[in-house]
Design an enzyme around this catalytic site. Structure first.
Site, short mmCIF file in Angstrom:
data_model
loop_
_atom_site.label_atom_id
_atom_site.label_comp_id
_atom_site.label_asym_id
_atom_site.label_seq_id
_atom_site.Cartn_x
_atom_site.Cartn_y
_atom_site.Cartn_z
NE ARG A 10 1.64 -6.42 10.65
CZ ARG A 10 2.63 -6.11 9.81
NH1 ARG A 10 3.78 -6.77 9.88
NH2 ARG A 10 2.47 -5.16 8.92
NE ARG A 44 -4.67 2.21 11.06
CZ ARG A 44 -3.70 1.49 10.51
NH1 ARG A 44 -3.94 0.23 10.22
NH2 ARG A 44 -2.52 2.01 10.25
NE ARG A 72 9.39 -6.56 5.85
CZ ARG A 72 8.24 -5.89 5.91
NH1 ARG A 72 7.82 -5.20 4.87
NH2 ARG A 72 7.53 -5.89 7.02
CE LYS A 123 -2.46 -0.97 3.65
NZ LYS A 123 -1.92 -2.32 3.90
NE ARG A 165 10.89 -4.82 10.81
CZ ARG A 165 10.18 -3.82 10.27
NH1 ARG A 165 10.54 -2.57 10.48
NH2 ARG A 165 9.12 -4.07 9.54
#
Length: 217
Positions: free
Chosen positions: A172, A88, A127, A13, A161
């Site tokens: 999430r 949201r 990542r 996004k 992370r």
């Protein structure tokens, strides 16, 4: 054009918002930027938001909406804007509609970036960040370092992370499905939703979005 951009975490996004805003010559308004700007400038809304954040509490919708409305009424947004990360949830979407109605404008489109859930997990969980410089970002599948665990740029250690772990990513996604995804049906009822397949190169996704906006739904 007045646009809302939605999609799950990892859908790209932020990247698409920047490209689309540039191509459409409208400001990119993200929730994160709104919070940072208001807090750093010491606005009344920023002070309220900071008080909640410092207490470890969620910032109430009315504060977030107030920030968004102030930003949408700035001179550079008179010809349109692209909202990223807001609304949201359905209550925020309803409040946004009411605010826009009071200002005499309406949304033109809601772009829904569609990405398969397993691809989202793969994108985020793969990542790896350099401990020496967080701007050095790699991916185990898409942009792997020459030597596993070592930054190509400075030789620093690469790590994952905590919020990029698969378990956290799936959590999430649960939050997204529960809280944010319902706004898609809310906007579908207004015939505003344009679904954009978000797999492929960044430029290809941008081209699809621009074509959909220019050609209509």
């Amino acid at each position: 054009m007045r646009i809302v951009l939605v999609g799950p975490p990892g859908a790209g996004k932020g990247t698409q918002a920047a490209y689309l805003a540039k191509n459409l010559a409208i400001p990119h308004i993200s929730t994160g930027d709104l919070f940072r700007a208001n807090i750093s400038q010491g606005t009344d809304l920023g002070k309220k938001a900071k008080a909640f954040m410092d207490a470890g509490e969620l910032v109430p919708d009315e504060v977030t909406i107030g920030m968004a409305r102030d930003r949408m009424n700035q001179p550079d947004a008179t010809g349109g804007f692209l909202l990223d990360g807001f609304p949201r949830n359905v209550s925020q979407a309803e409040a946004l509609d009411e605010a826009l109605k009071e200002d005499g404008v309406t949304l033109d489109a809601v772009l829904d970036l569609e990405v398969p859930e397993e691809e989202v997990v793969k994108r985020i969980a793969g990542r790896r960040i350099c401990r020496n410089d967080s701007s050095h970002v790699f991916h185990v599948s898409y942009s792997a370092p020459k030597q596993e665990g070592v930054c190509d740029v400075c030789g620093g250690e690469l790590y994952q992370r905590d919020d990029d772990s698969e378990a956290t990513v799936r959590k999430r996604l649960e939050v997204y499905h529960t809280q944010t995804e319902p706004i898609i049906d809310y906007y579908k009822a207004q015939d505003l939703v344009v679904t954009i397949p978000a797999l492929g190169k960044v430029e290809e996704v941008t081209e699809r979005a621009m074509a959909a906006l220019q050609g209509g739904k």
